[in-house]
Write a protein that holds these residues in place. Structure first.
Motif, mmCIF file in Angstrom:
data_model
loop_
_atom_site.group_PDB
_atom_site.id
_atom_site.type_symbol
_atom_site.label_atom_id
_atom_site.label_comp_id
_atom_site.label_asym_id
_atom_site.label_seq_id
_atom_site.Cartn_x
_atom_site.Cartn_y
_atom_site.Cartn_z
ATOM 1 N N GLU A 145 -9.901 -13.468 -2.339
ATOM 2 C CA GLU A 145 -9.645 -12.484 -1.292
ATOM 3 C C GLU A 145 -8.924 -11.292 -1.930
ATOM 4 O O GLU A 145 -7.773 -11.408 -2.361
ATOM 5 N N ASN A 146 -9.608 -10.162 -2.000
ATOM 6 C CA ASN A 146 -9.032 -8.957 -2.591
ATOM 7 C C ASN A 146 -7.949 -8.429 -1.659
ATOM 8 O O ASN A 146 -8.231 -7.890 -0.601
ATOM 9 N N CYS A 147 -6.694 -8.592 -2.065
ATOM 10 C CA CYS A 147 -5.562 -8.149 -1.240
ATOM 11 C C CYS A 147 -5.130 -6.732 -1.564
ATOM 12 O O CYS A 147 -4.300 -6.168 -0.851
ATOM 13 N N GLY A 148 -5.671 -6.157 -2.638
ATOM 14 C CA GLY A 148 -5.355 -4.773 -2.943
ATOM 15 C C GLY A 148 -5.200 -4.496 -4.420
ATOM 16 O O GLY A 148 -5.231 -5.397 -5.258
ATOM 17 N N ILE A 149 -5.017 -3.207 -4.683
ATOM 18 C CA ILE A 149 -4.990 -2.707 -6.056
ATOM 19 C C ILE A 149 -3.880 -1.667 -6.182
ATOM 20 O O ILE A 149 -3.710 -0.830 -5.300
ATOM 21 N N VAL A 150 -3.158 -1.711 -7.303
ATOM 22 C CA VAL A 150 -2.247 -0.639 -7.689
ATOM 23 C C VAL A 150 -2.853 0.016 -8.916
ATOM 24 O O VAL A 150 -2.960 -0.616 -9.968
ATOM 25 N N LEU A 151 -3.302 1.250 -8.767
ATOM 26 C CA LEU A 151 -3.913 1.994 -9.866
ATOM 27 C C LEU A 151 -2.881 2.959 -10.424
ATOM 28 O O LEU A 151 -2.696 4.058 -9.912
ATOM 29 N N GLY A 152 -2.194 2.526 -11.464
ATOM 30 C CA GLY A 152 -1.111 3.311 -12.053
ATOM 31 C C GLY A 152 -1.622 4.376 -12.995
ATOM 32 O O GLY A 152 -1.561 4.202 -14.217
ATOM 33 N N THR A 153 -2.106 5.468 -12.451
ATOM 34 C CA THR A 153 -2.552 6.571 -13.295
ATOM 35 C C THR A 153 -1.353 7.388 -13.760
ATOM 36 O O THR A 153 -0.313 7.423 -13.095
ATOM 37 N N GLY A 154 -1.487 8.030 -14.908
ATOM 38 C CA GLY A 154 -0.405 8.834 -15.450
ATOM 39 C C GLY A 154 0.768 8.010 -15.930
ATOM 40 O O GLY A 154 1.893 8.501 -16.009
ATOM 41 N N CYS A 155 0.499 6.759 -16.279
ATOM 42 C CA CYS A 155 1.557 5.836 -16.718
ATOM 43 C C CYS A 155 1.412 5.567 -18.218
ATOM 44 O O CYS A 155 1.237 4.424 -18.649
ATOM 45 N N GLY A 156 1.488 6.619 -19.003
ATOM 46 C CA GLY A 156 1.246 6.500 -20.435
ATOM 47 C C GLY A 156 2.331 5.793 -21.212
ATOM 48 O O GLY A 156 2.061 5.186 -22.242
ATOM 49 N N THR A 157 3.548 5.854 -20.741
ATOM 50 C CA THR A 157 4.651 5.166 -21.411
ATOM 51 C C THR A 157 5.467 4.436 -20.348
ATOM 52 O O THR A 157 5.420 4.796 -19.170
ATOM 53 N N PRO A 158 6.233 3.449 -20.752
ATOM 54 C CA PRO A 158 7.093 2.784 -19.769
ATOM 55 C C PRO A 158 8.049 3.770 -19.077
ATOM 56 O O PRO A 158 8.330 3.628 -17.892
ATOM 57 N N GLU A 159 8.495 4.765 -19.803
ATOM 58 C CA GLU A 159 9.402 5.761 -19.217
ATOM 59 C C GLU A 159 8.720 6.562 -18.122
ATOM 60 O O GLU A 159 9.294 6.766 -17.045
ATOM 61 N N THR A 160 7.493 7.045 -18.392
ATOM 62 C CA THR A 160 6.784 7.808 -17.355
ATOM 63 C C THR A 160 6.396 6.896 -16.192
ATOM 64 O O THR A 160 6.382 7.335 -15.043
ATOM 65 N N THR A 161 6.117 5.652 -16.490
ATOM 66 C CA THR A 161 5.785 4.687 -15.434
ATOM 67 C C THR A 161 6.976 4.485 -14.511
ATOM 68 O O THR A 161 6.834 4.494 -13.287
ATOM 69 N N LYS A 162 8.148 4.305 -15.096
ATOM 70 C CA LYS A 162 9.357 4.078 -14.296
ATOM 71 C C LYS A 162 9.687 5.258 -13.400
ATOM 72 O O LYS A 162 10.311 5.088 -12.354
ATOM 73 N N GLU A 163 9.249 6.443 -13.778
ATOM 74 C CA GLU A 163 9.497 7.647 -12.981
ATOM 75 C C GLU A 163 8.368 7.946 -11.995
ATOM 76 O O GLU A 163 8.462 8.888 -11.216
#
Length: 177
Positions: A145-163
């Motif tokens: 059952e597909n409950c959803g997706i998180v498409l983390g675009t623009g997450c090139g580094t852990p630092e940019t991801t955290k922001e």
């Protein structure tokens, strides 16, 4: 609910694992039991397509697939966490998915809930469709059952991801499952 998180990043503290950690934080706060399977660092071998298992038996490989199998078969939800490598899931996660073959009948019969969490360097619109489509087809084939997706675009580094806004999305998603 018992949630198994399959992490497919070779970077233990990379962007996709950072997003997955936020999802897990939300899920734990909501009272769920979460097990992490660091698939990228487990002893795994690729499926040989030998047919020995018959899609419902023992695999010829003696590796950590048994741990993954046992965990998934005792779970209610699987979370696929992966960086985007050339528009798809990492090879480490793909190898684990390919090894579903040896227990396809049992796993598809579980009707697991499923989530995809990704992280990509690029924030271009055409980065995610192939991976999302692959995941959606996997869900249909495996009766997940597909409950959803998180498409983390623009997450090139852990630092940019955290922001990024994706951290809050992953956390809220975990709380809502």
């Amino acid at each position: 609910m018992k949630i198994a998180v399959l992490q497919g990043s070779p970077h233990k503290s990379g962007s996709s694992n950072t997003l997955a950690k936020e999802f897990m934080r939300g899920a734990k706060e909501a009272g769920h039991n979460v097990t992490v399977l660091d698939a990228a660092h487990m002893d795994m071998h690729p499926c040989l397509g030998c047919g020995h298992c018959g899609m419902n038996g023992e695999c010829v490989h003696k590796d950590d697939n048994q741990t993954i199998r046992d965990t998934l078969l005792s779970s209610d939800m699987v979370v696929f966490a992966t960086p985007i490598y050339y528009f798809g899931v990492s090879s480490q996660l793909k190898m684990v998915i390919d090894r579903f073959y040896s227990y396809t009948m049992k796993l598809s019969g579980k009707h697991l809930k499923a989530v995809l969490i990704t992280a990509a360097w690029d924030d271009n619109e055409d980065v995610m469709p192939y991976c999302a489509s692959y995941y959606e087809k996997l869900c249909r084939y495996m009766n997940f059952e597909n409950c959803g997706i998180v498409l983390g675009t623009g997450c090139g580094t852990p630092e940019t991801t955290k922001e990024s806004v994706h951290m809050q999305k992953a956390y809220q998603f975990g709380k809502s499952v």
